[in-house]
Scaffold this active site. Structure first.
Site, PDB file in Angstrom:
ATOM      1  N   ASP A  35      55.432 -51.347 -48.992  1.00  0.00           N
ATOM      2  CA  ASP A  35      54.247 -52.034 -49.519  1.00  0.00           C
ATOM      3  C   ASP A  35      53.364 -52.615 -48.412  1.00  0.00           C
ATOM      4  OD1 ASP A  35      55.852 -54.061 -48.630  1.00  0.00           O
ATOM      5  OD2 ASP A  35      56.211 -54.944 -50.607  1.00  0.00           O
ATOM      6  N   GLY A  36      53.726 -52.375 -47.158  1.00  0.00           N
ATOM      7  CA  GLY A  36      52.874 -52.824 -46.053  1.00  0.00           C
ATOM      8  C   GLY A  36      53.322 -54.124 -45.409  1.00  0.00           C
ATOM      9  N   GLN A  94      33.787 -67.375 -32.117  1.00  0.00           N
ATOM     10  CA  GLN A  94      33.337 -68.086 -33.324  1.00  0.00           C
ATOM     11  C   GLN A  94      33.722 -69.549 -33.126  1.00  0.00           C
ATOM     12  OE1 GLN A  94      31.482 -67.117 -35.802  1.00  0.00           O
ATOM     13  NE2 GLN A  94      31.718 -68.821 -37.202  1.00  0.00           N
ATOM     14  N   LYS A 190      19.995 -64.103 -22.718  1.00  0.00           N
ATOM     15  CA  LYS A 190      20.271 -63.214 -23.867  1.00  0.00           C
ATOM     16  C   LYS A 190      20.010 -63.937 -25.188  1.00  0.00           C
ATOM     17  CE  LYS A 190      24.629 -62.143 -25.280  1.00  0.00           C
ATOM     18  NZ  LYS A 190      25.970 -61.582 -25.080  1.00  0.00           N
ATOM     19  N   ARG A 192      20.991 -63.199 -29.111  1.00  0.00           N
ATOM     20  CA  ARG A 192      21.710 -62.301 -30.011  1.00  0.00           C
ATOM     21  C   ARG A 192      21.045 -62.340 -31.382  1.00  0.00           C
ATOM     22  NH1 ARG A 192      26.024 -59.287 -30.213  1.00  0.00           N
ATOM     23  NH2 ARG A 192      26.916 -59.903 -28.192  1.00  0.00           N
ATOM     24  N   ASP A 217      31.102 -59.846 -16.918  1.00  0.00           N
ATOM     25  CA  ASP A 217      31.173 -60.543 -18.211  1.00  0.00           C
ATOM     26  C   ASP A 217      32.639 -60.738 -18.579  1.00  0.00           C
ATOM     27  OD1 ASP A 217      30.190 -61.838 -20.405  1.00  0.00           O
ATOM     28  OD2 ASP A 217      29.237 -60.103 -21.328  1.00  0.00           O
TER      29      ASP A 217
END
Ligand code: R5P
Length: 296
Positions: A35-36, A94, A190, A192, A217
């Protein structure tokens, strides 16, 4: 007793890390039930050992639960301590609620590590609005600086380099790399506009026209930042830039797009399991791990 490395989603630096540390490497089986559901099994003796879990946590959603199962099982089976070497820490970009109602997953993810591990070693985490790991982590943590490794690659591959960060956020590590490489540096500006859309403005670069630009970067995700930054440099009269990055996540066809933009000299660190990872940060990571193991 010597420390025990337990690999789960092993990053490419596992082998050189294991060679640089005094312990041994154990075996972990990770499977899936029909089922994962994840099935995790430790196939070696952990009782009384200092356990060091080593994992590439890029694309972290599917990995985090098995990671917690492994850490808790090691403890249940008597591990003396359980540390985590996660060369790449996901979610950290985030780092604020950019839109109403969003989860600040960078903070939430870090807080989930508290309580699961006795210590953490990572490489160049994306710290911007979260200024330092210990703003959220209550466990001892080391953020290994990749600057010496990136600078070593640049010095060996590029003559008369000019280090260029694609945005203001990159200034912190570009400056560190430039100091070690003894090269001039600058950053671009920059904006975004979306996941795959960025606008970049270059500063006046005329005084460095004789130099070879090297874009530096911390992360390549879609590759759009590097592609747009490279185009700006070429529009300003420079040859195609070289690229040195820490974590080359490179989702989808990022590498292809970067190559199509004319970039041929490119290197990433061996922190995540992707195509380009020729810069070895294992010696730097091993030094940090030794400190958490009490100088083993
Ligand atoms: C930005 O905050 C990071 O430092 C990188 O510039 C960014 O993650 C790169 O993303 P992408 O490759 O999708 O442009």
């Amino acid at each position: 007793m010597k420390p025990l490395l337990l690999p789960l989603f092993p990053p490419p630096l596992l082998a050189p890390l294991a060679a640089a540390l005094p312990g041994e490497t154990g075996a972990v089986e990770l499977g899936r039930f029909p089922d994962g559901d994840a099935h995790v099994r430790i196939d070696c003796e952990v009782s009384g050992r200092e356990v060091v879990i080593v994992g590439d946590l890029s694309d972290g959603d599917a990995k985090f639960l098995p990671l917690v199962f492994l850490a808790r099982t090691a403890r249940e089976l008597g591990a003396r301590t359980v540390g985590l070497v996660a060369p790449y820490l996901p979610y950290l970009r985030q780092d604020q609620r950019f839109h109403p109602g969003e989860a600040i997953s960078g903070r939430l993810f870090l807080s989930l590590l508290n309580g699961e591990f006795d210590w953490l070693v990572t490489v160049e985490p994306h710290l911007h609005r979260i200024g330092a790991l210990d703003e959220i982590l209550t466990i001892p943590a080391t953020a290994v600086a990749a600057a010496p490794a990136l600078a070593g690659w640049i010095q060996s591959q590029v003559s008369a380099p000019l280090l260029v960060g694609p945005d203001a956020e990159s200034a912190r590590w570009v400056e560190q790399v430039a100091a070690v490489a003894k090269a001039p540096w600058t950053v671009m500006e920059k904006t975004r506009l979306g996941d795959r859309t960025v606008e970049i403005r270059a500063p006046d670069l005329a005084r460095w026209r004789e130099r070879t630009p090297v874009l530096v970067d911390d992360i390549i995700s879609t590759g759009r930042t590097l592609v747009v930054a490279a185009r700006k440099l070429m529009e300003a009269g420079f040859p195609p830039p070289a690229v040195a990055v820490v974590h080359g996540l490179c989702v989808a066809d990022a590498w292809d797009e970067i190559r199509e933009a004319g970039i041929v000299q490119l290197a990433a660190c061996n922190t995540v399991d992707r195509a380009e990872r020729s810069i070895d940060v294992a010696p730097l990571v091993a030094a940090a791990v030794r400190e958490h193991l009490g100088g083993a």
